[in-house]
Design a protein around this motif. Structure first.
Motif, short mmCIF file in Angstrom:
data_model
loop_
_atom_site.label_atom_id
_atom_site.label_comp_id
_atom_site.label_asym_id
_atom_site.label_seq_id
_atom_site.Cartn_x
_atom_site.Cartn_y
_atom_site.Cartn_z
N ILE A 1 73.01 73.96 7.71
CA ILE A 1 71.93 74.89 8.08
C ILE A 1 71.97 76.11 7.17
O ILE A 1 70.93 76.58 6.70
CB ILE A 1 72.06 75.28 9.56
CG1 ILE A 1 71.77 74.08 10.45
CG2 ILE A 1 71.12 76.42 9.91
CD1 ILE A 1 72.03 74.32 11.92
N ASN B 1 70.38 75.28 3.94
CA ASN B 1 68.93 75.23 4.01
C ASN B 1 68.31 76.63 4.06
O ASN B 1 67.23 76.86 3.53
CB ASN B 1 68.49 74.43 5.25
CG ASN B 1 68.68 72.95 5.08
OD1 ASN B 1 68.61 72.44 3.97
ND2 ASN B 1 68.92 72.24 6.16
N ARG C 1 77.49 70.86 10.45
CA ARG C 1 76.11 71.21 10.76
C ARG C 1 75.84 72.67 10.41
O ARG C 1 74.79 73.02 9.89
CB ARG C 1 75.87 70.97 12.25
CG ARG C 1 74.48 71.31 12.74
CD ARG C 1 74.30 70.75 14.15
NE ARG C 1 73.08 71.23 14.78
CZ ARG C 1 72.99 72.32 15.52
NH1 ARG C 1 74.07 73.04 15.74
NH2 ARG C 1 71.85 72.68 16.05
N GLN D 1 67.04 68.45 10.83
CA GLN D 1 67.29 68.76 9.43
C GLN D 1 66.02 68.63 8.60
O GLN D 1 65.70 69.50 7.78
CB GLN D 1 68.38 67.84 8.88
CG GLN D 1 69.76 68.12 9.45
CD GLN D 1 70.72 66.97 9.25
OE1 GLN D 1 70.40 65.98 8.61
NE2 GLN D 1 71.91 67.08 9.83
N ARG E 1 69.46 64.89 15.19
CA ARG E 1 70.01 65.63 14.05
C ARG E 1 69.16 65.44 12.81
O ARG E 1 68.87 66.39 12.07
CB ARG E 1 71.46 65.19 13.78
CG ARG E 1 72.45 65.65 14.83
CD ARG E 1 73.87 65.44 14.36
NE ARG E 1 74.18 64.03 14.18
CZ ARG E 1 74.64 63.23 15.13
NH1 ARG E 1 74.85 63.70 16.35
NH2 ARG E 1 74.90 61.96 14.87
#
Length: 1021
Positions: free
Chosen positions: A551, A554, A547, A490, A486
């Motif tokens: 994402i 980002n 998660r 990332q 993970r």
């Protein structure tokens, strides 16, 4: 020795880590008796092994076949033996074959081996002890491979004991460097054997000493070996370069041929089958042109290739190139020649995108069952770290020489020191890289084979945990590995897409704070009309610590920029939120956005430029996956759709159930075409073909269902009509008309049809007519889609809306013979069978040919066509519409072009077979071929017709509504431009283009249709 020294309890066996307790006790007792040693120290030594069962099995083999070898070691050496063969049963098997140096290796306790020492050892191994001459062919290979594995065992023993002390990650770099040096030494030794083999004629013709001395072979390491970070077992990537020290003895083609022989022999020595198994694959596929290119090239040939032909990925591969073996000066010259090209490669067009797509393709080729257990290639694996580091090196290395390093770990340190990566991120990635590489080493060490798949069985995970020293248990190792994955993923997203973000987003961190004035100002500045609404959608997408939310956070800066490049970013963001929520439970969706940059960009383009496609996509959210591959956006073939829809129709019990499923397939295909058109994968011709296939397959399958499932036409099943009497077995066919008949559909086109039936002689005509009308009415009901309107237009039938919905073929024949008017013959010019009974459809076309291609078209009939056209222009244009902006009925519009073509067909179709086509474009081109129109006139007509058709399609895609007028508002003009891939800042050019092409087309129309001799002529330039 007392009997109690040879006894052991099952509980003691279990505490030592054995799985098969009874067999282990028996085997251990037998071993102790054979060696005349007490069980306790033997058990203690075996307990130190990662896999005590495997270690005991290999130790027993050694005791059976080489008792003297085991007798020569003490208990400390025995413990080392257990550690070694417990982690690597394959090395245990090796020492069963070659035990001579085992006591020495165990006694020394393992060590890191320098590249120079390894080269000296292996060259000595492949030389005859008496003559010092190199061994030849297989004898040399066996000696090389045996000594290599002995040195590998020495190195691995050092590594394993470092792991027992919790230092496996700390010593990884030294171990990987030593493995790289060992590989270089093995290749040098293989080259030594290869030269002797060729000189002795043991592999093909004998090579003279003069020619052999003149041949200089430089071997360049690539990949992990080039980086000095080689695996225990891995392909060793190399490139071979040849030169001649004596052009008189060896030059030109002879140099390449002999160099190829020598390089091939070097590879054989490493990886060809022999009594002693191969070491690893010596892979030369990173050479110019890959496996299809020559195995060896000269330095000049290399320079020429990389200067002129090399692709971006080849320069990325050269990042790790270093001289490895053979003639090191030549190898160094190759590296020096290519180095400037490596550090300027990032300035190439779409360099960053090409590197990112290459990373994505790596993930695509992973089998589904391996995706979550891939240490190397999967998300959060080694490739994520390596690609992130390499991309940043190549992007910034053209300006910063401190980044000119080959290894991943040295490069990470340089990126941190240069400020390209935060120190905390760099430290995390370095630690993660070492952790994953240690796991990979231990997995490969076990069987001495290349693998990067994490085990899933608890026992195998426990063995791996004991071998690495990275966790105390199987569960803890799996947990730590998952956490590392993970973290890597990332950081990969943060770093790997950083160059892209800096190029297209340039969004300071403070501007990302939701609710801040800076964020609102930024959104407004890039085109969002409702910044507060956009902030709400962003908050919904990125809220939380999941998660998914991370994402989305980002990705959000670049997604916002892409959306702002569209015409309506506000609607695009709303649609993106809806699609994302619809795909919430699909694991591939975020992976697609995260890893498939082009797919994400395409999605934002579709959503911010087309309400039509966006609304369809909300109903079929899984279609986002199509955006990743151009092939998925291509129209499906008609036969494929026929087969799919007919299969669906045959499996549904009733028409309503079948209709729902068939309409869903139809809706899916229309969406495929819309997305393909918007992102530019397909053009208007492909759209027309795809729409024709989608509509035709839908009508065919629905007609099949309406007629009673799989029953063939003419054999309809019984129903409740007439008290249970079976309906009459009639033939029924649908005839496409208008643009549908001409296979020239756009998204704004109607589906024009007429229906025809034929009854058997024993069926009364009125009963057959009622049945045909019932079937067509049922078809119209079945095709109606509340989520996506599909209207069948039967208004082009004889007598128009006032005529019967369906007629028999005989009724059509009688009508056309007695009552038909010009416009009905004109309408038939684009008639073709599309569904239903093929024989009946062909018979209708034969009838239509008699009407639409008359042997004589009188002048009064020409005047009638002209009169109708003038009336259409006067009466059918919508009230208040600007004629010049009307794409269909306005001057020079679609109607002008089609009426002119149809007049030519009516007048000359009988005389010129080339004009007998349902396609407007084909008929225009045929008119030029037979001399009815000038080539430049045809160009003017086609320009206008195509441009108007494109704009109508774009309007439909942009607004979701059909319109025939070029809009006046900037926003709609910009929407059309966005769909067509034109600049949205030059909407006046769109208008000017239409006015120009329509004016020229109108001039041709007036001259050729109405006979106005003073109509202006234009020359195509």
């Amino acid at each position: 020795m007392a009997r109690e020294h040879f006894t052991v309890t099952l509980s003691e066996i279990a505490r030592a880590g054995f799985q098969d307790l009874a067999d282990a006790r028996d085997a251990l007792t037998e071993l102790a008796e054979r060696l005349a040693q007490p069980i306790a120290p033997l058990l203690s030594g075996l307990a130190s092994a990662a896999d005590p069962d495997a270690a005991l099995h290999r130790v027993r083999q050694l005791s059976e076949q080489h008792r003297d070898v085991l007798a020569a070691i003490d208990f400390d050496d025995f413990a080392r033996l257990c550690v070694l063969v417990g982690a690597s049963p394959a090395l245990g098997d090796f020492f069963t074959r070659h035990p001579a140096r085992l006591p020495e290796i165990l006694h020394e306790g393992g060590a890191v081996i320098s590249a120079d020492d390894a080269r000296e050892e292996l060259l000595r191994a492949v030389s005859d002890g008496d003559t010092a001459e190199p061994l030849v062919a297989e004898a040399g290979w066996i000696a090389l491979r045996t000594r290599y594995r002995e040195l590998l065992a020495q190195l691995m023993l050092f590594d394993l004991y470092a792991g027992r002390d919790g230092r496996a990650e700390q010593v990884f770099e030294a171990v990987a460097e030593s493995l790289s040096g060992l590989a270089a030494a093995a290749i040098d030794a293989s080259l030594h054997v290869a030269r002797a083999t060729l000189a002795a004629g043991a592999s093909g013709p004998v090579v003279s000493p003069e020619r052999m001395d003149a041949l200089q072979l430089g071997i360049i390491a690539m990949g992990k070996c080039g980086a000095g970070e080689l695996n225990v077992v891995s392909d060793v990537d190399v490139i071979f370069v040849v030169e001649s020290s004596n052009a008189d003895a060896l030059d030109g083609d002879a140099l390449i041929r002999l160099g190829t022989r020598l390089a091939s022999e070097v590879m054989r020595g490493i990886h060809d089958p022999a009594i002693e198994p191969p070491l690893w694959q010596l892979d030369a596929n990173l050479r110019p042109e890959g496996r299809h290119g020559p195995l060896v090239r000269t330095l000049g040939s290399m320079r020429s290739y990389y200067d002129r032909w090399a692709k971006a990925w080849e320069f990325q591969a050269l990042l790790k190139a270093r001289p490895l073996a053979g003639d090191l000066e030549i190898a160094a010259a190759f590296v020096a020649d290519t180095r400037p090209l490596v550090w300027t490669s990032s300035s190439r067009e779409d360099f960053v995108g090409s590197v990112q797509r290459m990373r994505e393709r790596v993930t695509e080729h992973i089998a589904d069952e391996e995706l979550d257990v891939q240490l190397k290639l999967g998300p959060g694996g080694l490739r994520d770290i390596e690609f992130s580091v390499q991309l940043l090196q190549l992007v910034h290395g053209q300006y910063d020489e401190s980044l000119h390093v080959a290894g991943t770990l040295p490069a990470l340190r340089a990126l941190v020191d240069g400020g390209y990566i935060a120190r905390s991120d760099g430290d995390c990635l370095a630690s993660d890289y070492c952790f994953l590489r240690v796991l990979e080493h231990r997995l490969q060490l076990r069987d001495l084979r290349r693998t990067a798949l994490m085990p899933t069985e608890e026992h195998e995970l426990r063995v791996l945990a004991r071998a690495t020293g990275l966790a105390p248990s199987a569960a803890e190792l799996h947990s730590r590995w998952s956490a590392r994955k993970r973290e890597v993923r990332q950081l990969h997203l943060k770093i790997f897409y950083a160059p892209l973000l800096s190029a297209v987003a340039s969004l300071p961190e403070e501007e990302l704070v939701l609710g801040s004035d800076a964020a609102r100002a930024r959104l407004a500045s890039v085109g969002f009309r409702d910044p507060d609404g956009a902030m709400r959608h962003m908050a919904a997408l990125t809220r939380g610590t999941s998660r998914r939310a991370m994402i989305q956070r980002n990705l959000m800066p670049v997604l916002l920029q892409w959306l702002s490049d569209g015409t309506d970013p506000d609607f695009g963001l709303l649609a993106f939120r809806r699609v994302s929520e619809a795909n919430r439970e699909t694991p591939w969706y975020l992976r697609l956005l995260r890893d498939g940059t082009e797919a994400a960009e395409r999605l934002t383009r579709v959503l911010s430029n087309s309400r039509y496609a966006a609304e369809l996509l909300e109903s079929i959210p899984e279609a986002v996956a199509w955006l990743e591959r151009d092939e998925s956006l291509q129209p499906m073939q008609l036969q494929t759709l026929f087969d799919e829809m007919r299969a669906i129709a045959s499996r549904r019990a009733g028409i309503d159930s079948a209709a729902v499923a068939l309409r869903a397939v139809h809706r899916r295909e229309v969406l495929r075409l819309a997305m393909g058109r918007i992102v530019g994968v397909i053009d208007d011709v492909a759209v027309a073909a795809g729409l024709d296939a989608a509509h035709t397959a839908l009508l065919d399958a629905l007609l099949l269902s309406v007629r009673g499932g799989t029953a063939p036409y003419g054999k309809a099943p019984a129903n409740s009509e007439s008290g249970g009497e079976a309906p009459p077995a009639i033939e029924l066919a649908l005839i496409g008309m208008g643009r549908y008949g001409g296979r020239e559909l756009g998204f704004a086109s109607d589906i024009d049809l007429i229906a025809v039936f034929r009854a058997p002689p024993d069926v009364a005509s009125d009963r057959a007519s009622r049945e045909a009308t019932r079937l067509i009415s049922e078809l119209r009901r079945a095709v109606a889609d509340p989520r996506f309107p599909v209207d069948l237009d039967f208004d082009l039938r004889p007598e128009g809306k006032n005529g019967p919905l369906v007629r028999s073929l005989d009724a059509y024949r009688a009508y056309y013979a007695r009552w038909s008017v010009i416009w009905e013959a004109q309408a038939l010019l684009r008639a073709r069978p599309v569904a239903g009974d093929a024989r009946l459809g062909a018979d209708f076309v034969s009838l239509a040919d008699e009407i639409r291609y008359p042997q004589h078209f009188a002048e009064e009939q020409v005047r009638e066509v002209r009169r109708i056209k003038a009336r259409v222009e006067a009466e059918r244009l919508p009230r208040g519409a600007d004629p010049k902006r009307h794409l269909k009925l306005g001057p020079g519009g679609i109607s002008d072009v089609e009426w002119l073509v149809q007049l030519l067909q009516l007048r000359s179709g009988a005389e010129h077979p080339a004009l007998r086509t349902v396609s407007t474009v084909a008929a225009l081109q045929a008119a030029g071929e037979v001399g009815l129109l000038r080539e430049d006139d045809i160009e003017h007509l086609l320009d206008s017709w195509r441009f108007a058709s494109r704009v109508r399609t774009a309007l439909k895609l942009w607004t979701g509504r059909s319109s025939n007028s070029l809009p006046t508002g900037w926003n709609d003009l910009a929407g059309i431009a966005g769909v067509l891939g034109m600049s949205r800042t030059h909407t006046s050019e769109l208008e000017e283009r239409w006015f120009a092409v329509s004016r020229r087309a109108r001039a041709v129309f007036e001259r050729e249709f109405f006979g106005y001799e003073d109509a202006p002529r234009f020359t195509v330039t």
